[in-house]
Write a protein that holds these residues in place. Structure first.
Motif, PDB file in Angstrom:
ATOM      1  N   LEU A  84     -17.157 -34.218  20.876  1.00  0.00           N
ATOM      2  CA  LEU A  84     -17.269 -32.870  20.339  1.00  0.00           C
ATOM      3  C   LEU A  84     -15.889 -32.439  19.893  1.00  0.00           C
ATOM      4  N   ALA A  85     -15.817 -31.808  18.745  1.00  0.00           N
ATOM      5  CA  ALA A  85     -14.562 -31.224  18.279  1.00  0.00           C
ATOM      6  C   ALA A  85     -14.914 -30.048  17.378  1.00  0.00           C
ATOM      7  N   GLY A  86     -14.475 -28.866  17.773  1.00  0.00           N
ATOM      8  CA  GLY A  86     -14.744 -27.669  16.991  1.00  0.00           C
ATOM      9  C   GLY A  86     -13.954 -27.638  15.700  1.00  0.00           C
ATOM     10  N   GLU A  87     -14.301 -26.713  14.832  1.00  0.00           N
ATOM     11  CA  GLU A  87     -13.689 -26.612  13.505  1.00  0.00           C
ATOM     12  C   GLU A  87     -12.173 -26.451  13.565  1.00  0.00           C
ATOM     13  N   SER A  88     -11.701 -25.668  14.489  1.00  0.00           N
ATOM     14  CA  SER A  88     -10.259 -25.451  14.611  1.00  0.00           C
ATOM     15  C   SER A  88      -9.540 -26.738  15.026  1.00  0.00           C
ATOM     16  N   ILE A  89     -10.189 -27.526  15.858  1.00  0.00           N
ATOM     17  CA  ILE A  89      -9.612 -28.796  16.301  1.00  0.00           C
ATOM     18  C   ILE A  89      -9.622 -29.782  15.145  1.00  0.00           C
ATOM     19  N   LEU A  90     -10.748 -29.901  14.458  1.00  0.00           N
ATOM     20  CA  LEU A  90     -10.851 -30.835  13.330  1.00  0.00           C
ATOM     21  C   LEU A  90      -9.846 -30.519  12.232  1.00  0.00           C
ATOM     22  N   ALA A  91      -9.544 -29.232  12.050  1.00  0.00           N
ATOM     23  CA  ALA A  91      -8.598 -28.826  11.006  1.00  0.00           C
ATOM     24  C   ALA A  91      -7.178 -29.321  11.279  1.00  0.00           C
ATOM     25  N   ALA A  92      -6.871 -29.647  12.518  1.00  0.00           N
ATOM     26  CA  ALA A  92      -5.528 -30.102  12.876  1.00  0.00           C
ATOM     27  C   ALA A  92      -5.302 -31.572  12.543  1.00  0.00           C
ATOM     28  N   PHE A  93      -6.363 -32.312  12.267  1.00  0.00           N
ATOM     29  CA  PHE A  93      -6.275 -33.753  12.047  1.00  0.00           C
ATOM     30  C   PHE A  93      -6.587 -34.091  10.595  1.00  0.00           C
ATOM     31  N   PRO A  94      -5.940 -35.133  10.068  1.00  0.00           N
ATOM     32  CA  PRO A  94      -6.219 -35.516   8.680  1.00  0.00           C
ATOM     33  C   PRO A  94      -7.615 -36.106   8.483  1.00  0.00           C
ATOM     34  N   ASP A  95      -8.166 -36.728   9.532  1.00  0.00           N
ATOM     35  CA  ASP A  95      -9.513 -37.317   9.495  1.00  0.00           C
ATOM     36  C   ASP A  95     -10.287 -36.835  10.710  1.00  0.00           C
ATOM     37  N   SER A  96     -11.599 -36.944  10.640  1.00  0.00           N
ATOM     38  CA  SER A  96     -12.429 -36.528  11.766  1.00  0.00           C
ATOM     39  C   SER A  96     -12.125 -37.377  13.003  1.00  0.00           C
ATOM     40  N   ILE A  97     -12.128 -36.731  14.154  1.00  0.00           N
ATOM     41  CA  ILE A  97     -11.908 -37.450  15.413  1.00  0.00           C
ATOM     42  C   ILE A  97     -13.211 -37.692  16.155  1.00  0.00           C
ATOM     43  N   ARG A  98     -14.287 -37.113  15.686  1.00  0.00           N
ATOM     44  CA  ARG A  98     -15.582 -37.262  16.365  1.00  0.00           C
ATOM     45  C   ARG A  98     -16.000 -38.724  16.413  1.00  0.00           C
ATOM     46  N   HIS A  99     -16.442 -39.152  17.581  1.00  0.00           N
ATOM     47  CA  HIS A  99     -16.959 -40.503  17.831  1.00  0.00           C
ATOM     48  C   HIS A  99     -15.885 -41.586  17.666  1.00  0.00           C
ATOM     49  N   LYS A 100     -14.627 -41.195  17.804  1.00  0.00           N
ATOM     50  CA  LYS A 100     -13.532 -42.167  17.721  1.00  0.00           C
ATOM     51  C   LYS A 100     -12.772 -42.204  19.038  1.00  0.00           C
ATOM     52  N   PRO A 101     -12.356 -43.413  19.452  1.00  0.00           N
ATOM     53  CA  PRO A 101     -11.538 -43.527  20.670  1.00  0.00           C
ATOM     54  C   PRO A 101     -10.097 -43.094  20.385  1.00  0.00           C
ATOM     55  N   LEU A 102      -9.390 -42.783  21.447  1.00  0.00           N
ATOM     56  CA  LEU A 102      -7.991 -42.374  21.327  1.00  0.00           C
ATOM     57  C   LEU A 102      -7.172 -43.380  20.517  1.00  0.00           C
ATOM     58  N   ALA A 103      -7.414 -44.678  20.752  1.00  0.00           N
ATOM     59  CA  ALA A 103      -6.635 -45.734  20.103  1.00  0.00           C
ATOM     60  C   ALA A 103      -6.793 -45.742  18.587  1.00  0.00           C
ATOM     61  N   GLU A 104      -7.861 -45.171  18.065  1.00  0.00           N
ATOM     62  CA  GLU A 104      -8.060 -45.117  16.610  1.00  0.00           C
ATOM     63  C   GLU A 104      -7.482 -43.854  15.986  1.00  0.00           C
ATOM     64  N   ILE A 105      -7.130 -42.894  16.806  1.00  0.00           N
ATOM     65  CA  ILE A 105      -6.667 -41.600  16.301  1.00  0.00           C
ATOM     66  C   ILE A 105      -5.151 -41.463  16.376  1.00  0.00           C
ATOM     67  N   TYR A 106      -4.585 -41.949  17.478  1.00  0.00           N
ATOM     68  CA  TYR A 106      -3.175 -41.730  17.763  1.00  0.00           C
ATOM     69  C   TYR A 106      -2.398 -43.040  17.742  1.00  0.00           C
ATOM     70  N   ASP A 107      -1.077 -42.926  17.606  1.00  0.00           N
ATOM     71  CA  ASP A 107      -0.251 -44.123  17.767  1.00  0.00           C
ATOM     72  C   ASP A 107      -0.348 -44.568  19.225  1.00  0.00           C
ATOM     73  N   LYS A 108       0.043 -45.787  19.505  1.00  0.00           N
ATOM     74  CA  LYS A 108      -0.146 -46.384  20.834  1.00  0.00           C
ATOM     75  C   LYS A 108       0.473 -45.536  21.940  1.00  0.00           C
ATOM     76  N   GLU A 109       1.686 -45.073  21.736  1.00  0.00           N
ATOM     77  CA  GLU A 109       2.376 -44.299  22.778  1.00  0.00           C
ATOM     78  C   GLU A 109       1.609 -43.021  23.127  1.00  0.00           C
ATOM     79  N   HIS A 110       1.180 -42.303  22.115  1.00  0.00           N
ATOM     80  CA  HIS A 110       0.479 -41.046  22.366  1.00  0.00           C
ATOM     81  C   HIS A 110      -0.922 -41.302  22.929  1.00  0.00           C
ATOM     82  N   ALA A 111      -1.613 -42.328  22.429  1.00  0.00           N
ATOM     83  CA  ALA A 111      -2.939 -42.678  22.967  1.00  0.00           C
ATOM     84  C   ALA A 111      -2.827 -43.046  24.440  1.00  0.00           C
TER      85      ALA A 111
END
Length: 182
Positions: free
Chosen positions: A61-88
């Motif tokens: 789940l990610a609300g509109e305000s959260i989705l707006a902060a990211f260049p691509d949708s984060i829904r249904h994605k693991p941390l490793a696909e969204i962030y660089d290794k250190e941040h994930a």
């Protein structure tokens, strides 16, 4: 009882709702969570669940305000696909600790800095039980306002949020201070 560290009324409302779902001071189940009850907050809420297949937390789940902060949708994605290794790795460890302790995580200050977005806000992350009664879900509320202006004196790593961050008991009492703004 309100979350004692919060300065944003949306964080307070989120905590108060989550707290109202607790039985005997425990962790509420995801099945008790009713989005209708927190309708005005939905745009600031997000949820991630431990996924055995990915061996990672996956955003459900990610609300509109959260989705707006990211260049691509984060829904249904693991941390490793969204962030660089250190941040994930940092987020994975944080979410695992929230589920295992159980604990809450509260932060105030610069948010989404790892995305080269500069703004301030608050974040509260709390555990939820899955349908089998296991603490494998984290639910969070992130409030923020962004700016295109880089904060003055910014010489730190862009992968870290700056400000005040604590792991707390589920009632908001600090377990330890992670970072404090200088």
């Amino acid at each position: 009882m309100s979350f004692p560290l919060s300065q944003d009324s949306r964080i307070t409302r989120f905590y108060d709702y989550w707290d109202s779902l607790r039985e005997y001071g425990g962790i509420p189940g995801q099945s008790a969570f009713d989005p209708v009850e927190v309708g005005p907050l939905l745009r600031t809420l997000w949820m991630a669940r431990w996924d055995i297949e990915f061996q990672d937390f996956v955003y459900r789940l990610a609300g509109e305000s959260i989705l707006a902060a990211f260049p691509d949708s984060i829904r249904h994605k693991p941390l490793a696909e969204i962030y660089d290794k250190e941040h994930a790795d940092e987020l994975r460890a944080r979410y695992q600790r929230i589920c295992a302790a159980p604990a809450a995580f509260y932060a105030r200050g610069q948010v989404y800095r790892h995305l080269k977005r500069y703004g301030t806000g608050e974040r509260l992350v709390l555990p939820l039980l899955d349908h089998k009664g296991r603490p494998t879900i984290v639910i969070g509320c992130t409030t923020y306002s962004t700016s295109n202006w880089r904060p003055s004196g910014n010489t730190g790593s862009t992968s870290q949020e700056t400000g005040l961050s604590h792991f707390t008991t589920l009632d908001g009492e600090p377990l330890e201070q992670i970072r404090a703004a200088s």
